[in-house]
Design a protein around this motif. Structure first.
Motif: not given
Ligand SMILES: Nc1ncnc2c1ncn2[C@@H]1O[C@H](COP(=O)(O)OP(=O)(O)O)[C@@H](O)[C@H]1O
Ligand SMILES: [Mg+2]
Length: 462
Positions: A106, A110, A112, A140-141, A143-147, A270, A278, A306-307, A310
């Protein structure tokens, strides 16, 4: 150039039930038949040292050797397809082609930092232990796991870790009925590391053994995104500690503990300054500086998820006439927050995938929690309100916590994220009739009158 020689010592075949490399599989079959190395060597007409080197992963198996093993051990076509896939990949690539499957990071990541440091411990484990290090990021959905997984992975690669490549797979876990089949995932991974499509073995164990053999002695990072459960992951785990695995999941993946000792990272929303940062990073300093107070309010109305943050920021950016203040005002009514959307991503839908995976009693309990006032959930109050035994209520709440729809505070108490509570309340309004609602209120008022604030009770009846 041929395949790279293994750079690490081989560990013993795991007794966890996880799939093995070619060598480990061969040793397991040999031992099962009570054969010594020398006896097997005689049967396959290769010398003992050759068999030993293949068992320990120090030498790749040829197809003719594998065919001889199939005959000598009377195991049909177990070993030949694996050797054939390995040989074809090595020939095609003239060595190892680094897979580089990580999605981009991304632009404005921010916070973490504490989690990134905990993930760094994986690298330490890689040095210290023979077992493959595994981290599980759950929450939870949205929350930024993949990010977080992707951010950390790029950081590690930039620091020189995992020089042999990075594999990234979306396991589609949260979509009910859509979880990726490990057989298919292994097929994709094998093709990604260079096994020609027509040489990918047919069955799960052979595919798993081929991948493990291939990763053996290499330093590869595997990111398994959106895992459904431990069963889905276990065939994908590499065997050697030069590799590392980062799993993301909405579930806590209870079965994984019997296979590996994962580092677990439960992600929550966050912190306040990070959430505001963010939004600021996405809408730009000029718009944020115009009304920093509104940015802070907006961040809270997005539950610092985060979702949601964003989506809110993207909404402001794509609508010239919107400011943090106008959007914060629009999101005053809680229900409006569920409709935050940009493109085809809708906040409510992200929650819906988790909700739809619940069985009926859990779904009913989830909706009921949306009608209870406050953030704190008391198992005893919930049992009375739901009209179920305390044991049943505890069981259902534990299940919801396992799916990260609520968070456990102690034996009896749980928390629910604001936006999830609004979502649950919204579902309750849509799905549960007046009669159900009245019943819940009746059950709530008497036994829990001491536990619930009067104002909260009013909102329950309203
Ligand atoms: N720490 C972070 N800083 C900036 N953007 C973030 C952060 N964590 C998540 N996001 C953004 O928030 C959105 C959801 O994050 P995502 O990783 O897809 O959530 P999850 O995998 O938990 O469902 C995405 O657009 C991601 O880029
Ligand atoms: Mg994700």
């Amino acid at each position: 150039m041929s395949t790279r020689p293994p750079c690490r010592e081989v560990e013993e075949a795991p007794d966890s039930g996880a799939p093995a490399t070619f060598g480990q599989l061969l040793r397991a079959h040999r031992k099962q038949r009570g054969l010594s190395l020398a006896q097997l060597a005689t049967r396959v007409h290769f010398n003992r040292g050759h068999v030993s080197k293949i068992e320990t992963g120090k030498r790749p198996p040829s197809v003719s050797f594998a065919e001889a093993c199939d005959r000598a051990l009377d195991v049909g076509h177990t070993f030949a397809p694996i050797a054939s896939a390995l040989e074809a990949a090595a020939r095609q690539q003239q060595g190892w082609v680094q897979p580089g499957q990580l999605p981009p990071t991304k632009r404005h990541f921010v916070g973490r930092q504490d989690f990134i440091e905990r993930l760094d411990r994986l690298l330490q484990r890689q040095e210290e232990s023979l077992a493959v290090p595994v981290a599980v990021i759950n929450g939870p959905p949205g929350v930024g796991k993949t990010a977080l997984a992707v951010q950390w992975a790029h950081r590690a690669v930039n620091e020189g870790h995992f020089p042999d490549g990075q594999l990234f797979v979306n396991l589609e876990g949260p979509e009910p009925g859509a979880a990726a089949d490990p057989v298919d995932v292994l097929g994709d991974l094998l093709r990604a590391v260079g096994v020609p499509a027509d040489r990918v073995p047919a069955d799960l164990d052979q595919r798993a053994a081929t991948l493990r053999s291939y990763l053996h002695g290499r330093e590869v990072l595997l990111v398994l995104d959106n895992a459904a459960d431990a069963q889905q992951i276990s065939p994908l785990l590499p065997g050697s500690s030069g590799c590392a695995v980062v799993v993301t999941s909405r579930s806590r993946l209870p079965g994984l503990l019997s296979l590996v000792e994962p580092v677990t990272l439960p992600l929550a929303e966050l912190r306040r300054p990070e959430a505001a940062m963010l939004i600021r990073a996405n809408i730009g300093d000029v718009r944020a500086d115009a009304d920093p107070g509104a940015v802070a309010v907006l961040a809270e109305r997005c539950g610092r998820l985060p979702l949601a943050l964003v989506l809110a920021a993207e909404h402001i950016v794509s609508h010239q006439h919107r400011s943090a203040d106008t959007l914060a005002t629009e999101l005053g009514p809680e229900q409006a927050r569920l409709n935050l959307a940009e493109g085809d991503v809708v906040l409510r839908n992200a929650f819906a995938t988790s909700y739809k995976a619940l069985d009926e009693p859990s779904a009913r309990m989830f909706r009921l929690l949306g009608r209870l006032p406050g953030h704190l959930i008391d198992a005893n109050v919930t049992a009375a309100t739901a009209g179920v035994t305390q044991d049943e209520a505890s069981r259902l709440l534990r299940g919801l916590a396992g799916a990260h729809l609520i968070q456990r505070q102690d034996e009896r108490h749980y928390f629910m994220h604001d936006l999830l509570r609004v979502y649950a309340a919204d579902l309750a309004r849509q799905l549960d009739g007046e009669a159900e609602r009245a019943k819940a209120v009746r059950h709530t008022v008497e036994p829990v009158a001491v536990a619930v604030r009067p104002s909260a009770l009013e909102s329950l009846v309203a």
